[in-house]
Enzyme design. Structure first.
Site, PDB file in Angstrom:
ATOM      1  N   ASP A  97      -8.301  -4.846  -1.003  1.00 33.51           N
ATOM      2  CA  ASP A  97      -6.942  -4.532  -1.257  1.00 33.51           C
ATOM      3  C   ASP A  97      -7.659  -3.041  -1.862  1.00 33.51           C
ATOM      4  OD1 ASP A  97      -4.096  -4.038  -1.380  1.00 33.51           O
ATOM      5  OD2 ASP A  97      -4.195  -6.756  -1.206  1.00 33.51           O
ATOM      6  N   ASP A 199      -2.147  -0.576  -0.786  1.00 34.03           N
ATOM      7  CA  ASP A 199      -0.702  -1.454  -1.210  1.00 34.03           C
ATOM      8  C   ASP A 199       0.131  -0.286  -0.743  1.00 34.03           C
ATOM      9  OD1 ASP A 199       0.726  -3.277  -1.862  1.00 34.03           O
ATOM     10  OD2 ASP A 199       0.513  -2.461  -3.558  1.00 34.03           O
ATOM     11  N   GLU A 262      -0.406   0.326   3.986  1.00 37.63           N
ATOM     12  CA  GLU A 262       0.808  -0.249   4.133  1.00 37.63           C
ATOM     13  C   GLU A 262       1.876   0.185   4.124  1.00 37.63           C
ATOM     14  OE1 GLU A 262       3.421  -4.243   1.622  1.00 37.63           O
ATOM     15  OE2 GLU A 262       2.265  -2.218   0.496  1.00 37.63           O
ATOM     16  N   HIS A 325       1.361 -12.425   2.819  1.00 32.17           N
ATOM     17  CA  HIS A 325       1.883 -12.404   1.448  1.00 32.17           C
ATOM     18  C   HIS A 325       3.122 -12.112   0.291  1.00 32.17           C
ATOM     19  CE1 HIS A 325       0.414  -8.626   0.697  1.00 32.17           C
ATOM     20  NE2 HIS A 325       0.959  -8.608  -0.884  1.00 32.17           N
ATOM     21  N   ASP A 326       3.976 -10.988   1.470  1.00 34.22           N
ATOM     22  CA  ASP A 326       5.178 -10.417   0.842  1.00 34.22           C
ATOM     23  C   ASP A 326       6.520 -11.253   1.065  1.00 34.22           C
ATOM     24  OD1 ASP A 326       4.307  -9.093  -1.318  1.00 34.22           O
ATOM     25  OD2 ASP A 326       3.712  -7.583  -0.164  1.00 34.22           O
TER      26      ASP A 326
END
Length: 537
Positions: A97, A199, A262, A325-326
């Site tokens: 990330d 991100d 993302e 994970h979100d």
């Protein structure tokens, strides 16, 4: 030569929840290294590590205070080097990330920036004067509720934070900021990482004129005020392209590296932005969005997402996933009853392998893992706490991996886990599934092996044969061979007539009776035929 990432299956690891090696209740880099043989056994091509950098952890590492060091909670830089070496020895690429849109308010850059308006980093963050009545410069809301602006008494100005107050946004209109971030990325490239997941990649640049966002069209006011606006000016600005081009130029200095971004946008606009950011060969290599991370489980939704991308970005490249994970885990989102959870999980991976592009798998989904029911006193993710209980936050999808049901905390830790390991999750432990020939884990390994064996699924042209709702048919054609997957996206059995002499291949949850294909609830099947032949009558 075709790039490795184009048909890669990327396995996302959430470090603090994967494997704890030192007994402190939090996963770490050594734990990940120990479990990499398991990851490789799934048949994936790469791992993506969520943030492990130094951070005060107000947003679980997505508030970075040092881009080039490892949070001691997870280990050391040397531990990371060992992880990369082990992954590469197993044939796994390593993606990490990069949280570039904002830092922690504890980052030295921000500490200096907020001192006054004349220091060397005064313009490294987004600062703006109040309106004449003292209110924030714009109407932009934070994703986590409230205004996206926080007043700082020292500078007598507001700073922008699209997320938590403790996550001030960097000023990407300042080229020095981009240069500093590129230097940090170079540090990890030189340590051997194969790619970056960027991100919130469309949040980098804000509207320099600080114009207000217009209201969106809603029938009733949404639960989160952020959804009440169309975010024309607070993100996805034209200048973002130039930033991505600078980052891509860095990547091109190294061999065989990759950028995946993302994209968080409204509706199908997010798929359009995926196309914009991956086209032309000078920005991202590929992108993913939240388009398929939603509750929408209708055939037209999946068709529209893929067609929109293919039509808008013929030279771009997508990555599709159903969980991360979100968001709430997809088995919980899509399974109507507990009895159907494993069936939905098996269908999901077979549907995913039929899609064009790269694929993402989130740790635990290969076990058919479901959302953990988190009680208020167990909360660790405080971003959405103001929206409890309608939005219970993201802890439910972040609970620890379950390795062995016979061990304490299912083998995740010998200490007190940072999030609870509960019985419904333990019931899906790796140990129990390894011993079964009808497990979700086996279904994932089988599906990923099938995709590797079938060039049509990796390289073929994509189309969608016409079938009636709730059926979805996905056709992948290479040369004169056509492979068609059909999926019943409902909990009611469906039948469809077969045409021609198509041969059933791969795994199936369906029966052929005469010339009729009978698909049970969430059933699926694959058929091989020639390019010109029909499969369904």
């Amino acid at each position: 030569m075709r790039e490795w990432w184009r048909d890669a299956v990327i396995y996302q690891i959430y470090p603090r929840s994967f494997q704890d090696d030192n007994g402190d209740g939090v996963g770490d880099l050594k734990g990940i290294t120990r479990r990499l043989d398991y990851v490789a056994s799934l048949g994936v091509d790469a791992i993506w590590l969520s943030p492990f950098f130094t951070s005060p952890d107000k947003d679980m590492g997505y508030d970075v205070s040092d881009y080039t060091s490892v949070n001691p909670l997870f280990g050391t830089v040397e531990d990371f080097d060992e992880l990369v070496a082990k992954a590469h020895a197993l044939g796994l690429k390593v993606i990490i990330d990069q949280v570039l849109s904002h830092t922690s308010d504890q980052h030295p850059w921000f500490i200096e920036s907020r001192k006054d308006k004349t220091n060397p980093k005064a313009d490294w963050y987004v600062w703006a004067d109040p309106k004449k009545d003292g209110t924030p410069p714009t109407n932009w809301p934070s994703v986590f509720g409230g205004s996206a602006w926080m007043f700082d008494a020292r500078r007598r100005q507001y700073y922008l934070h699209n997320f938590l107050v403790s996550q001030p946004d960097l000023n990407f209109h300042n080229p020095e900021v981009v240069s500093a971030l590129i230097d940090a990325m170079r540090f990890w490239l030189e340590r051997g990482v194969d790619g970056f997941r960027l991100d919130t990649v469309n949040f980098y640049v804000h509207d320099k004129k600080l114009r207000d966002n217009p209201a969106s069209n809603w029938d009733s006011f949404p639960g989160n005020p952020y959804e009440a606006q169309t975010h024309l000016f607070s993100k996805t600005q034209p200048e973002n392209i130039e930033v991505l081009q600078r980052i891509r130029a860095l990547m091109d200095e190294f061999d065989d590296r990759m950028l995946i971004g993302e994209v968080g946008e409204d509706g199908l606009r997010q798929v359009e932005v995926m196309g914009e950011y991956t086209s032309g060969g000078d920005k991202l290599h590929m992108a993913y969005s939240f388009a398929m991370l939603s509750h929408d489980h209708h055939p037209n939704h999946f068709k529209n997402c893929i067609n929109e991308f293919l039509n808008k970005a013929p030279d771009g490249w997508p990555c599709w996933s159903f969980s991360n994970h979100d968001v709430q885990r997809h088995v919980t989102r899509w399974a109507n009853t507990p009895e159907l959870q494993n069936t939905v999980a098996r269908q999901a991976i077979n549907m995913l392998i039929s899609f064009p592009g790269a694929l993402g798998i989130y740790q635990g989904e290969e076990l058919g893992q479901i959302e953990t029911d988190i009680e208020f006193h167990e909360l660790r993710d405080l971003g959405y706490i103001d929206f409890w209980p309608d939005n219970k936050g993201r802890d439910g999808c972040r609970t620890p991996m379950v390795w062995d049901a016979s061990e304490t905390h299912a083998g995740f830790t010998t200490g007190d886990p940072w999030l609870p390991v509960k019985a419904p999750q333990i019931a899906k432990a790796v140990s129990g599934q390894e011993a079964k020939n009808d497990s979700v884990l086996l279904a994932y390994r089988t599906a990923l092996a099938f995709r590797k064996d079938r060039d049509e699924l990796r390289f073929g042209e994509t189309s969608f044969p016409s079938v009636a709702d709730p059926l979805l048919a996905v056709s992948r054609t290479l040369d004169d061979v056509r492979l068609v997957g059909i999926f019943n996206l409902s909990d009611t059995a469906q039948s469809i007539p077969l045409a021609g002499d198509a041969k059933q291949v791969g795994e199936a949850h369906a029966d052929v009776v005469g010339t009729t294909l009978k698909l049970p609830a969430f059933g699926f099947a694959f058929f091989e035929t020639t390019n010109a032949a029909k499969v369904f009558g």
